[in-house]
Design a protein around this motif. Structure first.
Motif, PDB file in Angstrom:
ATOM      1  N   THR A 109       0.745  -1.237  -0.046  1.00 42.01           N
ATOM      2  CA  THR A 109       0.098   0.080   0.047  1.00 42.01           C
ATOM      3  C   THR A 109       0.778   1.267  -0.035  1.00 42.01           C
ATOM      4  O   THR A 109       0.758   2.275  -0.596  1.00 42.01           O
ATOM      5  N   GLN A 115      -3.648   4.586   0.085  1.00 41.68           N
ATOM      6  CA  GLN A 115      -3.541   4.182   1.397  1.00 41.68           C
ATOM      7  C   GLN A 115      -4.905   3.466   1.812  1.00 41.68           C
ATOM      8  O   GLN A 115      -5.572   3.778   2.732  1.00 41.68           O
ATOM      9  N   GLY A 140      -0.617   6.205   9.735  1.00 39.70           N
ATOM     10  CA  GLY A 140      -0.743   5.302   8.678  1.00 39.70           C
ATOM     11  C   GLY A 140      -2.053   4.862   8.442  1.00 39.70           C
ATOM     12  O   GLY A 140      -3.070   5.138   8.890  1.00 39.70           O
ATOM     13  N   ASN A 141      -1.876   3.732   7.734  1.00 39.00           N
ATOM     14  CA  ASN A 141      -3.277   2.991   7.378  1.00 39.00           C
ATOM     15  C   ASN A 141      -3.486   1.750   7.652  1.00 39.00           C
ATOM     16  O   ASN A 141      -4.075   0.757   7.492  1.00 39.00           O
TER      17      ASN A 141
END
Length: 332
Positions: A109, A115, A140-141
């Motif tokens: 990703t 994302q 982040g994701n």
């Protein structure tokens, strides 16, 4: 009279409007896409737990939710390709069945620039292995469940010692492909020294190495075996237990299910329960939450499972003190 005519005109108009609206095709409901990456078939038990709980939360497969599952058959070389295929389908959320899967999806990703949210369904030490930057507010994701395998591994050695205090030589089977393998070794050695136990660690990544490990175990005179968490070892528990039984050696496992396969004891969270707990985080993502707003969780329940039947078969007497607080006991 005029009023009656007006009412009739209104009624006719309403009928015409209703007829027009009825002729407009109804908009199809949004169907969410969930992509799942698993290292092996055993981790599909997590997927079963995930699906079951999402069903309880109102998500019906084929109606408002679809799943695409990719399984790597313990082949790390396939993992990135399978993850890329999932990403190409533009899922609403990606689900990693373990640590190696989560690391692959994080990398993919990041490289893609898309994302897509990722939920990991149980991984050891997500902060230490770099999946998240903060447990309470992940950056982040990614977010998900810390199954505490790192923290529980030295506790498993302690429980083995308390169950069988006479055991002084323990063989440990682990896989160097598992993140922070070196740190796990250090923690085990610390506990071993505290209890006067000699520990010898064997690295195992295939069936041939299992055979080599048992040759070493026999030579060193080990009195018990502990399994470390890992995607290969978890699919080889039955083979290891059978080889150990031939040498009259007890095996301490990771998951509650391991005692069903013949381990003398285990301490951890079941794969199904990891999937069930993770379903609530997936549901939040599908409702619009960002992974950054979903704290990393720890297991709702950790199970100490003891197999008295196996102990009897091996001619072993287990400490009554530890038996008294076991969550699950398999009777002879």
């Amino acid at each position: 009279m005029k009023r009656t005519g007006l009412m009739a005109l209104v009624c006719i108009s309403l009928v015409m409007i209703a007829g027009y609206l009825g002729s407009i095709p109804s908009e199809k409901p949004m169907i969410a896409k969930v992509g799942i990456l698993a290292a092996n078939d055993l981790r599909l038990t997590k997927v079963e737990g995930l699906k079951s709980e999402l069903g309880q939360l109102g998500y019906t497969e084929g109606v408002n939710l679809t799943y695409r599952v990719k399984i790597a058959d313990n082949d790390l070389s396939q993992m990135r390709d399978l993850g890329s295929l999932l990403l190409q389908e533009k899922p609403d959320v990606l689900v990693a069945a373990g640590a190696v899967e989560a690391q692959v999806l994080k990398s993919l990703t990041a490289e893609s620039g898309v994302q897509t949210p990722v939920v990991f369904m149980g991984t050891l030490s997500p902060l230490e292995i770099g999946l998240v930057q903060d447990l309470s507010r992940p950056e982040g994701n990614l977010t998900g469940l810390n199954n505490e395998h790192y923290e529980l591994t030295p506790k498993r050695l302690e429980l083995l010692h308390r169950l069988l205090p006479g055991v002084k030589k323990v063989a440990v089977l682990g896989d160097t492909r598992v993140p922070i393998f070196d740190s796990i070794q250090k923690e085990l050695n610390t506990v071993a020294q505290a209890f006067g136990i000699s520990v010898n660690i064997y690295t195992v990544a295939n069936s041939e190495e299992i055979q080599l490990a048992f040759a070493g175990i026999e030579q060193e005179g080990a009195e018990a075996i502990i399994l470390l968490p890992g995607f290969y070892l978890e699919t080889s528990t039955g083979e290891i237990v059978n080889l150990a039984a031939a040498e009259k050696l007890p095996v301490f496992g990771v998951y509650p299910e391991d005692t069903d396969e013949g381990c003398i004891a285990s301490y951890g969270t079941s794969n199904r329960e990891q999937g069930v707990q993770s379903a609530h985080m997936v549901s939040k993502i599908l409702r619009g939450y960002s992974p950054q707003d979903i704290p990393v969780e720890i297991p709702d329940r950790v199970v100490l499972s003891i197999n008295l039947k196996k102990a009897q078969e091996l001619g072993l007497s287990l400490s009554p003190g530890v038996l008294s607080f076991a969550d699950k006991v398999i009777q002879p």
